[in-house]
Design a protein around this motif. Sequence first.
Motif, mmCIF file in Angstrom:
data_model
loop_
_atom_site.group_PDB
_atom_site.id
_atom_site.type_symbol
_atom_site.label_atom_id
_atom_site.label_comp_id
_atom_site.label_asym_id
_atom_site.label_seq_id
_atom_site.Cartn_x
_atom_site.Cartn_y
_atom_site.Cartn_z
ATOM 1 N N TYR A 92 -56.849 66.918 -68.411
ATOM 2 C CA TYR A 92 -57.573 65.891 -69.178
ATOM 3 C C TYR A 92 -57.835 66.349 -70.617
ATOM 4 C CZ TYR A 92 -58.536 62.323 -65.663
ATOM 5 O OH TYR A 92 -58.418 61.291 -64.769
ATOM 6 N N ILE A 93 -58.316 67.590 -70.715
ATOM 7 C CA ILE A 93 -58.638 68.094 -72.059
ATOM 8 C C ILE A 93 -57.368 68.183 -72.899
ATOM 9 C CG2 ILE A 93 -59.505 70.089 -73.344
ATOM 10 C CD1 ILE A 93 -61.463 70.567 -71.061
ATOM 11 N N THR B 197 -56.446 64.782 -74.206
ATOM 12 C CA THR B 197 -57.247 64.375 -75.346
ATOM 13 C C THR B 197 -56.828 65.117 -76.614
ATOM 14 O OG1 THR B 197 -59.125 63.930 -73.928
ATOM 15 C CG2 THR B 197 -59.612 64.255 -76.252
ATOM 16 N N LEU C 16 -68.320 63.964 -64.003
ATOM 17 C CA LEU C 16 -68.268 64.218 -65.448
ATOM 18 C C LEU C 16 -66.929 63.766 -66.015
ATOM 19 C CD1 LEU C 16 -69.964 67.712 -65.893
ATOM 20 C CD2 LEU C 16 -70.783 65.496 -66.697
ATOM 21 N N THR C 17 -65.864 64.040 -65.274
ATOM 22 C CA THR C 17 -64.531 63.624 -65.719
ATOM 23 C C THR C 17 -64.443 62.103 -65.743
ATOM 24 O OG1 THR C 17 -63.730 65.566 -64.549
ATOM 25 C CG2 THR C 17 -62.079 64.040 -65.353
ATOM 26 N N TYR D 222 -73.264 57.451 -60.380
ATOM 27 C CA TYR D 222 -72.826 58.851 -60.434
ATOM 28 C C TYR D 222 -73.500 59.677 -59.351
ATOM 29 C CZ TYR D 222 -70.684 57.512 -64.801
ATOM 30 O OH TYR D 222 -69.899 56.896 -65.734
ATOM 31 N N LEU E 257 -59.372 69.437 -65.207
ATOM 32 C CA LEU E 257 -59.967 69.434 -66.546
ATOM 33 C C LEU E 257 -58.953 69.886 -67.587
ATOM 34 C CD1 LEU E 257 -63.584 70.802 -66.178
ATOM 35 C CD2 LEU E 257 -62.865 68.511 -66.851
ATOM 36 N N ALA F 253 -66.882 60.019 -66.053
ATOM 37 C CA ALA F 253 -67.718 59.484 -67.129
ATOM 38 C C ALA F 253 -67.056 59.682 -68.493
ATOM 39 C CB ALA F 253 -69.084 60.165 -67.101
ATOM 40 N N THR F 254 -66.353 60.787 -68.654
ATOM 41 C CA THR F 254 -65.752 61.077 -69.954
ATOM 42 C C THR F 254 -64.451 60.317 -70.182
ATOM 43 O OG1 THR F 254 -66.596 63.308 -69.594
ATOM 44 C CG2 THR F 254 -65.140 62.979 -71.495
ATOM 45 N N TRP F 255 -63.587 60.298 -69.168
ATOM 46 C CA TRP F 255 -62.243 59.772 -69.390
ATOM 47 C C TRP F 255 -61.975 58.434 -68.700
ATOM 48 C CZ3 TRP F 255 -62.731 65.196 -69.172
ATOM 49 C CH2 TRP F 255 -62.290 65.870 -70.312
#
Lengths: 631, 269
Positions: A49-50, A53, A114-115, A582, A46, A117-119
Amino acid sequence: MFDLILTQTLNGLASASSLFLVASGLSIIFGVTRIVNFAHGSLYMLGAYIAWTLVSRFGPADALGFWGGVVLAALLVGMIGVVIEVLILRRIYQAPELFQLLATFGVVLMLQDLTLATWGAEDKLGPRAPGFKSFVILFGNRFPTYELFLIAVGPLVLLVLWLLFQKTRWGTLVRAATQDREMVGALGVNQRLLFTSVFFFGAMLAGLGGALQLPREAVNLHMDLAMISEAFVVVVVGGLGSVTGAYLAAILIGILHAFGILIFPKITLVLVFLVMAVVLVVKPYGLMGKAPVGHARGHGPAEPLLLPADNLTKLAGLIGLAVLALAPLVAPDHILLTLTELVIFALFAASLHFMMGPGGMASFGHAAYFGLGAYGAALAVKWLGAPMEPALLFAPFLAGIAGVVFGWFCVRLSGVYLAMLTLAFAQIAWATAFQWVEVTGGDNGILGVWPSSWAASKFAFYYLALIICAASILALRLTIFSPLGYALRAARDNPLRSEAIGIDVMRIQWIAFIVAAFAAGIAGALFAFFKGSVFPTYMAIPRSVDALLMVLLGGVQTVSGPIVGAFAFAGLSEQLMKATMYWRFVLGFSIVLLVIAFPRGLVGASLLGLERWRGRPEAAAKPVLATEAGR
Amino acid sequence: MSVVMTPSQVATAVDASAPVLVVRDLQKSFGGVRAVDGVSFSVEAGTMLALIGPNGAGKTTCFNMLNGQLKPDKGEVVLAGRPITGIKPRAVWRMGVGRTFQITATFTSMTVRENIQMALISHAGEIFSPFGRARDKYREAADALLGQVGMESQADRACGVLAYGDLKRVELAVALANQPKLLLMDEPTAGMAPRERIELMALTAEIAAAKGIAVLFTEHDMDVVFTHSDSVIVLDRGRLIAHGTAEQVRHDPNVRAVYLGSGATSGGH
């Protein structure tokens, strides 16, 4: 030659820094909360990834944008850690450590989806760090300055941690809690706040480790499990709870990787394993670790009484077996396939239960033996041209031999140390299957592992699997009630007393480890012929966790639990996979809920309910001690 | 009678009527501190020897060197004429030493009877056997042992739900399962009510006398020591400062000094 050595040393040191950040966070969190945070690799991912972004948004070329992004990412990951701690972990500090590990693995699954789905599934390429774009010429070699910066980060963080722990009140409390949690509580320290802050801090370190990797490697969805298994190795080698140990071990592993890739590119992970093995033989609690005080082997909650099955349970078992035996007469083909798989998984779960329940040794890498059984069968078919029958016979021995070697090391440890070591061994088995392409086919696996013609029909293979698995499960069960099984349980209940009545605790546990590996190998071999192919994923962490879930779902202190658990879990996860993309998130969420709601497993919980319903006061008042029988 | 001997006396003492346990010049240091310093004594069959001393005197260290948990730096432990110095606890047990722990150590996932059966199975050398049902093995022998300690009526209960005093009795039965020559009991009555203490030690003395077992026990309760020991040895700061009968030790000026004049009969500390 010299400059090559130098370059590789610097490479090794640079990669050691992130490893150290993650491992030290893991170590600090464990020290205070006694929770081994499986999700620490996910926090690292995370972080990356964060940071990607944030840096993209703030403008990667701008120094403030880059470093601001990195620091903010680390802080955000720290906050995510706080959310995890407050919502989940806080509720399970009193649960058995295995359930805690499992809950954090549930978090791994949730964060994975979640990762995703987000990225999205594509790798993210990070920017170069502004101000570190150039190279330094060292002994005629170009060496990226960012690498040099990373090398400095390790000791710098170590220094900061040291100052924090020695010079601040918070650090003193953390050290005190690491040594004696109850005492710190008794002194009136706000434990909740301490635990949450420690979790924030540890998570932030992991996030920072991930964010700093941005200029070095593409951010991807496999960073979490790759990092957590390495971090486990570092923590085990360095000594759980020791930050300095984590640093030394991270450097050792980092350098080993750098040179391993150069000299033995195929067996880098095996090298790591060898070093770990040597360290653990010389110092069982790692380079800087100390033997845990006060929670040595066997100092757990009192184990419940285990009784052989009563007539009702035997009848239920017979009926269950009869239903399975008659099922093919009415069941359509696709149900038959599912049932074959369930029967194989029941044996897999029972084999893990054998070492986990009566043996008291939780394995986080049991898939290694399942996978080795599968590969044993596939290799016998592919390289020796063996037909199914001898391949099925040979395969469990490959798993058993791995059990002999890995088990020898593992039984020297206990509790979470043992769990981490089993995981590390499983990763080695997985990496061997993955890297040794010439023999194992690598990622493409081995295809064409088909049963002999007489067993080729779904109908015949189902019966083959049912007979072998039922017989193996029964054999395991009989062993649990044999003198060997009793000695094993004695060693788990009270190692001190066991040694005082002549039981060689390590040897008994070693035997149990080997038996469990062998039985898992039988299941794996059947699975290979069932699927017609083998892949490295058979040995990957998720499969090990599947087995754990089956056992824990059923209840580890019941002999029939793993079978019930296998059917419940495999049925559930198949439905999940059909229902949603998912499914990992849903599965992870269910695991977390399950751990919070039923820390004793399904069979354990229903037995408890039964006793309460019957209104037996002694049993109801002391559920831990008297209710769960071998049903 | 158990007596304390100098090393030279011990050398001449090894003959047919030799004591069950002979300890010669035992020594152990931890980081420069001599926890046990040149301790020699012996215990004879059928007698009870109490090992007492204030906290930190070296009782536990001394005990752990006898049962195999610690290796002595120097000195010798001889059981029935055979040296057992520095061998592992399970080997010590195989040589014929039973032991009980200060904090009871039993198998909670087993019934009372199964606890005894486990010890009997181990004594028979069958712990590695995957065949047969452990519950069916040595049942009568286990019940007989439970009968000796008065626990036969609770044979089918889980060890985890027993009262503490009963647990101590189970432990005693476990310790007797290998027909020991020597019984080592570390604080056998710790955590028990006064009446239970007397009962347990009377039972131990009775069994020891009947079976010719030598008993060495550490104890804080002076009532227990003076009622149930044939002789007493006193440790202080790692050294043996007194030996003799309870009466002799009680009046020993060294012992009185060590216990700070608090009166050796007032229950230690």
